[in-house]
Design a protein around this motif. Sequence first.
Motif, PDB file in Angstrom:
ATOM      1  N   ASP C  20      -2.514   4.729  -1.224  1.00 31.36           N
ATOM      2  CA  ASP C  20      -3.935   4.522  -0.932  1.00 31.36           C
ATOM      3  C   ASP C  20      -4.150   4.462   0.578  1.00 31.36           C
ATOM      4  O   ASP C  20      -4.984   5.172   1.140  1.00 31.36           O
ATOM      5  CB  ASP C  20      -4.382   3.212  -1.595  1.00 31.36           C
ATOM      6  N   ARG C  21      -3.338   3.658   1.213  1.00 30.51           N
ATOM      7  CA  ARG C  21      -3.514   3.444   2.641  1.00 30.51           C
ATOM      8  C   ARG C  21      -3.329   4.746   3.419  1.00 30.51           C
ATOM      9  O   ARG C  21      -4.158   5.129   4.243  1.00 30.51           O
ATOM     10  CB  ARG C  21      -2.474   2.419   3.086  1.00 30.51           C
ATOM     11  N   SER C  22      -2.227   5.455   3.138  1.00 30.12           N
ATOM     12  CA  SER C  22      -1.945   6.670   3.909  1.00 30.12           C
ATOM     13  C   SER C  22      -2.956   7.769   3.585  1.00 30.12           C
ATOM     14  O   SER C  22      -3.332   8.558   4.448  1.00 30.12           O
ATOM     15  CB  SER C  22      -0.512   7.149   3.649  1.00 30.12           C
ATOM     16  N   THR C  23      -3.446   7.774   2.342  1.00 33.59           N
ATOM     17  CA  THR C  23      -4.467   8.763   1.977  1.00 33.59           C
ATOM     18  C   THR C  23      -5.723   8.561   2.823  1.00 33.59           C
ATOM     19  O   THR C  23      -6.269   9.502   3.403  1.00 33.59           O
ATOM     20  CB  THR C  23      -4.829   8.612   0.484  1.00 33.59           C
ATOM     21  N   GLY C 260       0.918  11.765   7.921  1.00 33.09           N
ATOM     22  CA  GLY C 260       0.565  10.705   8.853  1.00 33.09           C
ATOM     23  C   GLY C 260       1.616  10.550   9.944  1.00 33.09           C
ATOM     24  O   GLY C 260       1.301  10.439  11.130  1.00 33.09           O
ATOM     25  N   LEU C 261       2.871  10.564   9.535  1.00 35.60           N
ATOM     26  CA  LEU C 261       3.963  10.464  10.508  1.00 35.60           C
ATOM     27  C   LEU C 261       3.850  11.573  11.543  1.00 35.60           C
ATOM     28  O   LEU C 261       3.956  11.333  12.743  1.00 35.60           O
ATOM     29  CB  LEU C 261       5.306  10.634   9.792  1.00 35.60           C
ATOM     30  N   PRO C 267       4.305   4.193  11.495  1.00 32.32           N
ATOM     31  CA  PRO C 267       4.861   4.198  10.134  1.00 32.32           C
ATOM     32  C   PRO C 267       4.443   2.979   9.328  1.00 32.32           C
ATOM     33  O   PRO C 267       4.249   3.079   8.119  1.00 32.32           O
ATOM     34  CB  PRO C 267       6.370   4.196  10.354  1.00 32.32           C
ATOM     35  N   LYS C 268       4.327   1.871  10.000  1.00 32.19           N
ATOM     36  CA  LYS C 268       3.943   0.666   9.252  1.00 32.19           C
ATOM     37  C   LYS C 268       2.516   0.774   8.748  1.00 32.19           C
ATOM     38  O   LYS C 268       2.194   0.364   7.639  1.00 32.19           O
ATOM     39  CB  LYS C 268       4.060  -0.564  10.144  1.00 32.19           C
ATOM     40  N   VAL C 269       1.686   1.325   9.571  1.00 33.31           N
ATOM     41  CA  VAL C 269       0.295   1.511   9.166  1.00 33.31           C
ATOM     42  C   VAL C 269       0.232   2.409   7.929  1.00 33.31           C
ATOM     43  O   VAL C 269      -0.587   2.234   7.040  1.00 33.31           O
ATOM     44  CB  VAL C 269      -0.525   2.108  10.327  1.00 33.31           C
ATOM     45  N   LEU C 270       1.153   3.347   7.895  1.00 29.18           N
ATOM     46  CA  LEU C 270       1.193   4.268   6.752  1.00 29.18           C
ATOM     47  C   LEU C 270       1.851   3.633   5.533  1.00 29.18           C
ATOM     48  O   LEU C 270       1.944   4.243   4.477  1.00 29.18           O
ATOM     49  CB  LEU C 270       1.969   5.533   7.133  1.00 29.18           C
ATOM     50  N   GLY C 271       2.363   2.439   5.719  1.00 25.93           N
ATOM     51  CA  GLY C 271       3.008   1.749   4.603  1.00 25.93           C
ATOM     52  C   GLY C 271       4.384   2.290   4.278  1.00 25.93           C
ATOM     53  O   GLY C 271       4.861   2.144   3.154  1.00 25.93           O
ATOM     54  N   LEU C 272       5.033   2.933   5.242  1.00 26.51           N
ATOM     55  CA  LEU C 272       6.373   3.455   4.944  1.00 26.51           C
ATOM     56  C   LEU C 272       7.344   2.326   4.631  1.00 26.51           C
ATOM     57  O   LEU C 272       8.329   2.514   3.921  1.00 26.51           O
ATOM     58  CB  LEU C 272       6.880   4.301   6.120  1.00 26.51           C
ATOM     59  N   ILE C 310      -6.887  -0.164  11.062  1.00 28.10           N
ATOM     60  CA  ILE C 310      -6.778   0.043   9.621  1.00 28.10           C
ATOM     61  C   ILE C 310      -6.578  -1.313   8.939  1.00 28.10           C
ATOM     62  O   ILE C 310      -5.697  -2.075   9.306  1.00 28.10           O
ATOM     63  CB  ILE C 310      -5.587   0.945   9.306  1.00 28.10           C
ATOM     64  N   ALA C 311      -7.389  -1.551   7.948  1.00 28.57           N
ATOM     65  CA  ALA C 311      -7.282  -2.835   7.250  1.00 28.57           C
ATOM     66  C   ALA C 311      -5.873  -3.032   6.720  1.00 28.57           C
ATOM     67  O   ALA C 311      -5.285  -2.115   6.165  1.00 28.57           O
ATOM     68  CB  ALA C 311      -8.285  -2.873   6.102  1.00 28.57           C
ATOM     69  N   GLY C 312      -5.336  -4.179   6.891  1.00 22.52           N
ATOM     70  CA  GLY C 312      -4.014  -4.464   6.351  1.00 22.52           C
ATOM     71  C   GLY C 312      -2.910  -4.047   7.278  1.00 22.52           C
ATOM     72  O   GLY C 312      -1.749  -4.339   7.044  1.00 22.52           O
ATOM     73  N   GLY C 313      -3.240  -3.368   8.327  1.00 24.58           N
ATOM     74  CA  GLY C 313      -2.224  -2.878   9.234  1.00 24.58           C
ATOM     75  C   GLY C 313      -1.351  -3.978   9.798  1.00 24.58           C
ATOM     76  O   GLY C 313      -0.150  -3.807   9.949  1.00 24.58           O
TER      77      GLY C 313
END
Lengths: 652, 205, 319
Positions: C20-23, C260-261, C267-272, C310-313
């Motif tokens: 969801d986040r990366s999308t 995203g990468l 990467p953390k923002v992307l939830g990797l 980004i929320a949750g980042g």
Amino acid sequence: MRIGVFVCNCGTNIAGTVDTKRVASEALSFADVVYATNYMYTCSEPGQQEIQRAIGEHGLQGVVVAACSPRMHEPTFRRAVEKAGLNRYMFEMANIREHVSWIGNDREANTQKAIDLVRMAVAKLRFNNPLFSSKMPVNKRLLVIGGGVAGIQAALDCADGGMDVVMVERKQYIGGKMAKLDKTFPTIDCSSCILGPKMVDVSQKENITLYAASEIESISGYIGNFTVQIRKKATYVNWEACTGCGLCTEKCPSKKAADYFNEGLGAARAINIPFPQAIPKKAAIDAQFCRQLNGKKCGVCAKVCPVQAVDFEMKDSIVTEQVGAIIVATGYDLFDHSAYGEYGAGRYPDVISGIQYERILSASGPYGGHIRRPSDGKEPKDIVFISCVGSRDASVGRPYCSGICCMYIAKQAILTRDHLPESNSYVFYMDIRSPGKNYDEFVRRAQEEYGVQYIRGRVGKIYPRGDRMVVQGADTLLGVQVEVEADLVVLATGVESSAGAGELAEKLRISYDQYGFYMESHPKLRPVETNTAGVYLAGACQGPKDIPSSVAQGSAAASKVQSLFAHDTIETNPQVALVNERTCISCGKCIQVCPFGAIQWKELRGGIKKAEVLPTVCQGCGVCNATCPPKAIQLQHATDNQILAEVNELCA
Amino acid sequence: MERTNTLSIQQSRDNDFIREVEEASGQTVSKCYQCGNCMASCVYTFAYDYPVTQIMRLTQLGQRDTVLGSSSIWLCANCQACTTRCPQNIDVAQVMETLRVMSRKANTVSQRDIRVFYDEFLRSVKTFGRVFETGLLPVYNLRTKRPFTDFDLAPRLMWKGKLSFLPARIKKRKKIAQIFEVIKRDRFSKDGKARPEPLSSQTDI
Amino acid sequence: MKRVAYYKGCSLEGLAVEYDRSTRIVCEAFGIELVEIPDWNCCGSTPAHSYDPLLSAALAGRNLAIAADNGCDMVMTPCPGCLKSLKGAQETCEDPQQRKAFVDLVGKDVDGLKTVSLLQLLYEEVGAEALQKAVQRPLTGHVLIPYYGCLLTRPAQKARFDDPENPISMDRLIEATGATAPDFPYKTECCGATYGVTRNDFVGRLGGRILDMAARLGGEAIVVACPLCQQNLDMRQKQINKYYKSAFNLPVPYISQIIGLALGIDPKVLGLNKLCVSPRVLLEDRTQPDQEAQRVGAAVKPGPNQPGGIAGGESIQPS
Ligand SMILES: Cc1cc2nc3c(=O)[nH]c(=O)nc-3n(C[C@H](O)[C@H](O)[C@H](O)COP(=O)(O)OP(=O)(O)OC[C@H]3O[C@@H](n4cnc5c(N)ncnc54)[C@H](O)[C@@H]3O)c2cc1C
Ligand code: SF4
Ligand code: SF4
Ligand code: SF4
Ligand code: SF4
């Protein structure tokens, strides 16, 4: 007019659901009918005699037979009445079998309909006139289109009979697919050994004119008198001069030309002779790959050619030939397996087609007859054959059986074992279709003597794992999924109609089915004729066929031509359009609509122009008749008056 | 399902079954010529009691009980491999789906645990409007008497912050529940033929 | 800005939050506005359509109806399973025999909506070329296996996207990031995810096959576009290893994370870091082959395309 009506029982075929006696007695009440009867089998010898007897006895001037479809027996009855002294067009047929008794069970309704049909036929007959055909000379030269084994057979048969033959082959060489085959089922005799001599015969017979690398540009005329324009494609080599020495090929620096003859497995030079036994043995330049023709500096071949045959300026040229009959033998093409994504869509080098495998097996092939796989040249140990690829598969638009692949797979598997005794062959099949003489025995031999493993089921997917291919299929007899690791996979790609079959059919005015195969005139009784008089079929252009059947058809078509050519003249069909010059208003509409170009202007005295029908070109389609505003042009034997008389009776 | 090796065709063929399958799936089962491509392509063939090709064959022969009681129809993942490759253009996966629906209605689902899982899934949707993954598993484990299924995954997922302990609820839950009720009410009236499903809360949603 | 209704689906709320986040991030980066469907509900997935096809159609259809009410003509969902249900709803609505029942349940028809997967949206609306131009941090030197899963392009008549046997859209997007995408023969083979809970041995067998082929082809990671495939191959990779007697250690990132990468997003923002198998190997910079491979994550400066805040980042835990 004194008319006689004969109602046929056709055994119980008609009498079963039609009261033929009543039909006959009703007929007696129709205008001009002086005699009517029913008969068990009217087409039989005594049946025909009965008609002839009645003609004499009752002074009949016209005859109606109510029986089956005119397709089969109209000619029979026309001959019968003619023998009794009537003109053959003073005869009408009412179809009370296909149109009545076979399609309904209600006896009363059937009988009524039969009566109506007879009444209509009588009404039409009252407007019939005697028609007479004229005679035309037959040009006893034959055109054969396509130089595969079927066309070669037909050409040689006719040439042996002393006729002049013109053969047009679009490729640079004759022999068709058979020239590419290694050995042939069911006898495993070498293809080039049996075909080669025939190809040589074609080139040596004085009464055969061969146009290779040529195509049909246009065709006009009719049976006995066709005019054909042939486009000779530019080969950039003057074939009159070329001796086939091959020096040019040796020196040509363009070494990556497409190797069509080896089905892409090898590489050819831009100028080449496709194979050593090629007929005609002449070089030609593949313009796509030639440096000189693509604006680069080269011309090496022209320099080395000892007879100066290379001609970069060569253009296509058109020649005209006159012939009296045409045999179409344009063969087939093979399904392109790139439609099968699940089999790699053509991107795996070790998943090949059956015809490619023939080239691999062939001693004159790209690998000199050693079985190797295309990717790395290794000798394969496990070989999988897959049947029905592009056949019997509605999902790729090919629901029909190709008829030859079951047999050639068995052959190839046997040959594989001969070449590589240590190898294992596996065949995935849905059904084994081997109905020819000694064919099933052949397939049994592959299994029993050559140890070929037959697996009943289709293959779902082929993919590489390491350097081998995984074939994932089913054994439906066991109800299990199976996997075979293979070094080489051979797809039995199906037969499809030859490229451009439709366009050629249009030039020839013959019909073809939805898959592009040419239609025979009757599937059982006129298998090599078309519906266009003077045009015959041979070989796989009519439908998938193996060599024995193709050759048999070639000979059959040749014998049809010979029986045509046994006559010096042929009778024209008088059922053609005719212009009444007095009512013609010279609008020219008929000339515009005639699909056959059979109508032209005729200048009368005083410079008035009127339409005129060329009776030998007219095919009797009737389009002009329907178009003509003052109804001045009438199709003989189907005139407006005749048709209206029928309609009036129907509505009465 | 127990396999039988003899079959009296006339006595066992249920023509209504063939018709029901064809009507509900929109597929003509007689088109299947038993090439085997579907079972060759199906990655679940190893687990089926009857490979999908044989399910098609049994359906052609009108073998209602064998088909609706097979494990195959409930082990099919609806992955579409069969449909994609059927040379006869049969939507085989659609046939399998139809058979699942029919077997649910006839209450002949052979794989109890799968049915329990689906029931709990739907119950969750009906209650919350969405699936509550964390809540679904324990109930399933309890009902199938396999308390430790996926136990190993929990700590890691918790650490990754992927397990929630409160179900997400949508606002219009009533609307969702109403859809369920209407479907439940009407699903037998459409054909009326199927044996009615026992409506005990254990086996229904 | 292109406005697209976003049907997220239950997985992306739970086990696939990083999808969801990366999308959202990637769509924003390419100027696509995602409008989350308000008060969306679960599509019912397989359990619904094996209960009654109309149940599935109605559950999925309600979401489409809301999307239409919000003035969207395109609905995107990152989950191929959800997409199948949405398309099923459209089909039911178009079927003259079922239309009335459908409209009665859903409240309106859902004609004229286009439903697409995230992959289709990125491939068709953004495109490999635009992606290539936007790359800030090329993934050159990495070998990424494109795995589409069974539902994304099949059956072809319904999916109407890419090729059912040999799809190439994800391959092209991966290549646009600079990475290599081998010709993966199991692109569309089913991974067994449906049976994650109920038949763990299926997962071992089918998932193992896919991991095995990916490893044989030298893949460093398997890129997916389906939350179920991802969970199956990643979260259950240990279970698979146990069953398959193997030691695979292949990260399974989402295509949106890979894009995203490449765009240079943290990467953390992307939830990797939410992936079970560590994707650390993907962070190695291989653009200069001679230099020692280095960790890049921290070194990357946010590119112009990186959206801020980004929320949750911030709440991301170290992986
Ligand atoms: C792999 C394989 C193995 C086989 N093995 C065997 C075997 O062992 N035994 C057996 O009996 N059969 C075998 N066959 C079948 C065999 O090839 C055919 O039966 C045979 O070739 C048919 O001959 P044909 O003359 O009708 O057609 P073709 O061989 O196709 O010849 C047609 C000719 O017409 C030419 N042509 C096409 N269109 C035009 C045009 N518009 N104008 C001018 N020329 C045109 C073509 O170039 C070609 O030269 C095999 C087939 C395959 C594919
Ligand atoms: S001119 Fe063309 S055909 Fe002749 S040698 Fe050069 S490349 Fe070959
Ligand atoms: S001949 Fe055999 S392989 Fe060829 S299409 Fe017919 S059944 Fe299939
Ligand atoms: S849809 Fe079902 S039957 Fe068809 S291949 Fe997939 S799992 Fe097998
Ligand atoms: S693939 Fe189609 S034709 Fe072949 S067995 Fe399966 S359902 Fe029948």
